[in-house]
Design an enzyme around this catalytic site. Structure first.
Site, mmCIF file in Angstrom:
data_model
loop_
_atom_site.group_PDB
_atom_site.id
_atom_site.type_symbol
_atom_site.label_atom_id
_atom_site.label_comp_id
_atom_site.label_asym_id
_atom_site.label_seq_id
_atom_site.Cartn_x
_atom_site.Cartn_y
_atom_site.Cartn_z
ATOM 1 N N ASP A 107 0.836 -1.199 0.000
ATOM 2 C CA ASP A 107 0.000 0.000 0.000
ATOM 3 C C ASP A 107 0.876 1.255 0.000
ATOM 4 O O ASP A 107 2.084 1.173 0.193
ATOM 5 C CB ASP A 107 -0.939 -0.033 1.222
ATOM 6 C CG ASP A 107 -2.283 0.620 0.926
ATOM 7 O OD1 ASP A 107 -2.345 1.464 0.012
ATOM 8 O OD2 ASP A 107 -3.270 0.292 1.615
ATOM 9 N N GLU A 140 0.263 -0.002 -5.377
ATOM 10 C CA GLU A 140 -0.703 1.103 -5.445
ATOM 11 C C GLU A 140 0.018 2.382 -5.859
ATOM 12 O O GLU A 140 -0.464 3.500 -5.623
ATOM 13 C CB GLU A 140 -1.408 1.267 -4.094
ATOM 14 C CG GLU A 140 -2.039 -0.024 -3.626
ATOM 15 C CD GLU A 140 -3.330 0.152 -2.836
ATOM 16 O OE1 GLU A 140 -3.760 1.281 -2.606
ATOM 17 O OE2 GLU A 140 -3.908 -0.888 -2.469
ATOM 18 N N TRP A 141 1.132 2.210 -6.498
ATOM 19 C CA TRP A 141 2.009 3.306 -6.921
ATOM 20 C C TRP A 141 1.274 4.351 -7.760
ATOM 21 O O TRP A 141 1.250 5.542 -7.398
ATOM 22 C CB TRP A 141 3.185 2.638 -7.621
ATOM 23 C CG TRP A 141 4.294 3.449 -8.159
ATOM 24 C CD1 TRP A 141 4.411 4.809 -8.197
ATOM 25 C CD2 TRP A 141 5.486 2.908 -8.750
ATOM 26 N NE1 TRP A 141 5.599 5.148 -8.787
ATOM 27 C CE2 TRP A 141 6.274 4.018 -9.133
ATOM 28 C CE3 TRP A 141 5.959 1.615 -9.008
ATOM 29 C CZ2 TRP A 141 7.513 3.856 -9.759
ATOM 30 C CZ3 TRP A 141 7.183 1.460 -9.624
ATOM 31 C CH2 TRP A 141 7.954 2.565 -9.985
ATOM 32 N N PRO A 142 0.623 3.974 -8.886
ATOM 33 C CA PRO A 142 -0.021 5.014 -9.688
ATOM 34 C C PRO A 142 -1.194 5.699 -8.982
ATOM 35 O O PRO A 142 -1.456 6.875 -9.217
ATOM 36 C CB PRO A 142 -0.503 4.276 -10.942
ATOM 37 C CG PRO A 142 -0.465 2.836 -10.604
ATOM 38 C CD PRO A 142 0.527 2.646 -9.518
ATOM 39 N N LEU A 143 -1.879 4.965 -8.104
ATOM 40 C CA LEU A 143 -3.003 5.549 -7.371
ATOM 41 C C LEU A 143 -2.551 6.751 -6.542
ATOM 42 O O LEU A 143 -3.205 7.791 -6.512
ATOM 43 C CB LEU A 143 -3.630 4.477 -6.471
ATOM 44 C CG LEU A 143 -4.606 4.936 -5.393
ATOM 45 C CD1 LEU A 143 -5.835 5.586 -6.005
ATOM 46 C CD2 LEU A 143 -5.026 3.760 -4.521
ATOM 47 N N TYR A 144 -1.405 6.591 -5.855
ATOM 48 C CA TYR A 144 -0.927 7.675 -4.983
ATOM 49 C C TYR A 144 -0.183 8.747 -5.765
ATOM 50 O O TYR A 144 -0.064 9.879 -5.323
ATOM 51 C CB TYR A 144 -0.043 7.106 -3.867
ATOM 52 C CG TYR A 144 -0.863 6.383 -2.818
ATOM 53 C CD1 TYR A 144 -1.386 7.078 -1.722
ATOM 54 C CD2 TYR A 144 -1.156 5.027 -2.936
ATOM 55 C CE1 TYR A 144 -2.165 6.438 -0.774
ATOM 56 C CE2 TYR A 144 -1.932 4.367 -1.993
ATOM 57 C CZ TYR A 144 -2.441 5.070 -0.910
ATOM 58 O OH TYR A 144 -3.211 4.453 0.025
ATOM 59 N N ASP A 168 -10.352 2.864 -3.404
ATOM 60 C CA ASP A 168 -10.862 1.581 -2.913
ATOM 61 C C ASP A 168 -12.301 1.340 -3.372
ATOM 62 O O ASP A 168 -13.142 2.225 -3.299
ATOM 63 C CB ASP A 168 -10.868 1.551 -1.380
ATOM 64 C CG ASP A 168 -9.460 1.428 -0.821
ATOM 65 O OD1 ASP A 168 -8.508 1.229 -1.599
ATOM 66 O OD2 ASP A 168 -9.324 1.538 0.414
#
Ligand code: NAG
Ligand code: NAG
Ligand code: NAG
Ligand code: NAG
Length: 366
Positions: A107, A140-144, A168
């Site tokens: 995460d 979850e790299w691109p999400l953040y 999510d």
């Protein structure tokens, strides 16, 4: 949350046909850890929730022919406030490998700076590789990253096996709907990068819970297959309806999801509250989904020309069409100038498989 729960779930995965359908990993999410590392700085499980330790749990899961997934975080703390892996990437990767873990969901909460975020995801990837154990790396790299900087998907695919792009998921139609909207809006940047070794992850299947109608559950399953999504379920397999189980174990849908060509599908059109999606499959076949985005009223017909599919090639000169969802049905031979009319329930989806056939002399086509 307890080791008992994960052992029961592993038992049910084997006894109720989930493993045979292809579901392979039992994954622990956040909150498995103790609030402190041990005296050698290693992560340790909460002693009340996992009294036997993760190694024992992994052994149990492996004895059932399944694999174990675990969760950690790139920053100083996990999303729920447990110890993060920042400063401990090598040690944590080695700990997971020693325990026999097979998948890591990493995460991005509390990541610090964007440079630390990227470095952390890269370093953990290398650290996992260094252990010599094959461990699926879920990022979850691109999400953040996306709110501040455009993700470099070529780089992300080099380091990660799948990656979350969007927030999510939760057990409500609004969540499924916004995940699909986001994916269609960004399909020009995310679809082409997906393929064997690296996939876009629109998050878990919430089928078999309480928030989605039957039509909405059909839509999630159909569109997750079109999107070549990793199929991870978030539900309680000990208490699941036969209908939800039928859908989640549907071999034809899973075959589309797992198609060896490994190309992700995309939205072709959105008009009069209908969405038309297609996914190229091996052997020149296509999966086609018609989604009725109208949330009120009854079933509505949607009509389209087969020449519209696969850049004109999906049914050229002819094809055989099989309806996969809501139920398996043979729709027979069609040719490429045929129009197809499909009735779709509000927020529901009709999923089809279109298999191109060569025209043979003397053969009548309808
Ligand atoms: C973690 O905390 C340390 C000490 O406060 C700090 O130097 C470091 O930058 C933090 N790391 C992240 C990823 O925020
Ligand atoms: C990543 O690894 C490099 C090389 O070992 C190291 O210099 C760097 O500090 C690490 N970055 C983080 C965020 O751990
Ligand atoms: C580590 O990376 C190398 C180079 O990409 C690859 O050949 C090897 O299979 C990887 N090892 C593991 C355990 O993933
Ligand atoms: C993205 O990453 C790849 C591989 O690391 C690199 O070759 C490429 O130049 C990067 N693209 C951009 C736009 O930074």
């Amino acid at each position: 949350l307890s080791e008992q729960l994960f052992m029961q779930m592993a038992d049910v995965m084997v006894s109720d046909g989930w493993k045979d359908a292809g579901y392979e990993y039992v994954c622990i999410d956040d909150c498995w850890m103790s609030m402190t590392r041990d005296d050698q700085d290693r992560l340790q499980p909460d002693p009340e929730r996992f009294p036997s330790g993760i190694r024992k749990l992994a052994d149990y899961v492996h004895s059932k022919g399944l694999k174990l997934g675990i969760y950690a975080d790139v920053g100083n703390k996990t999303c729920a406030g447990y110890p993060g892996s920042y400063g401990y990437y090598d040690l944590d990767a080695q700990t997971f490998a020693d325990w026999g873990v097979d998948l890591l969901k990493f995460d991005g909460c509390n990541y610090g700076t964007l440079d630390l975020l990227a470095e952390g995801y890269r370093n953990m990837s290398l650290a996992l590789n260094e252990t010599g154990r094959s461990i699926v790396y879920s990022c979850e790299w691109p999400l953040y990253m996306r709110p501040m900087r455009k993700p470099n998907y070529t780089e992300i695919k080099h380091y990660c096996n799948h990656w979350r792009n969007f927030g999510d998921i939760y057990d409500a139609w609004s969540s499924i709907r916004s995940t699909l909207d986001w994916t269609a809006l960004h399909q020009d940047t995310i679809v082409d990068v997906a393929g064997p070794g690296g996939w876009n992850d629109p998050d878990m299947l919430v089928i078999g819970n309480f928030g989605l109608s039957w039509d909405q559950q059909l839509t999630q399953m159909a569109l997750w297959a079109i999107m070549a999504a990793p199929l991870l379920m978030s539900n309680d397999l000990r208490h699941i309806s036969p209908q939800a189980k039928w859908l989640l174990q549907n071999k034809d849908v899973i075959a589309i999801n797992q198609d060896p060509l490994g190309k992700q599908g995309y939205r072709l059109s959105k008009e009069s509250n209908f969405e038309l999606w297609e996914r190229p499959l091996s052997g020149g076949a296509y999966a086609v989904a018609v989604l009725n985005r109208q949330e009120i009223g009854g079933p509505r017909p949607f009509s389209f020309s087969l020449s519209f599919l696969g850049n004109g090639l999906a049914c050229n000169p002819a094809c055989v069409i099989q309806q996969i969802l809501p139920a398996s049905e043979d729709w027979g031979l069609h040719n490429w100038v045929s129009f197809l009319s499909v009735e779709v329930n509000p927020t529901g989806t009709v999923l089809l498989k279109v298999v191109v056939i060569e025209e043979r002399p003397g053969k009548d086509l309808c």
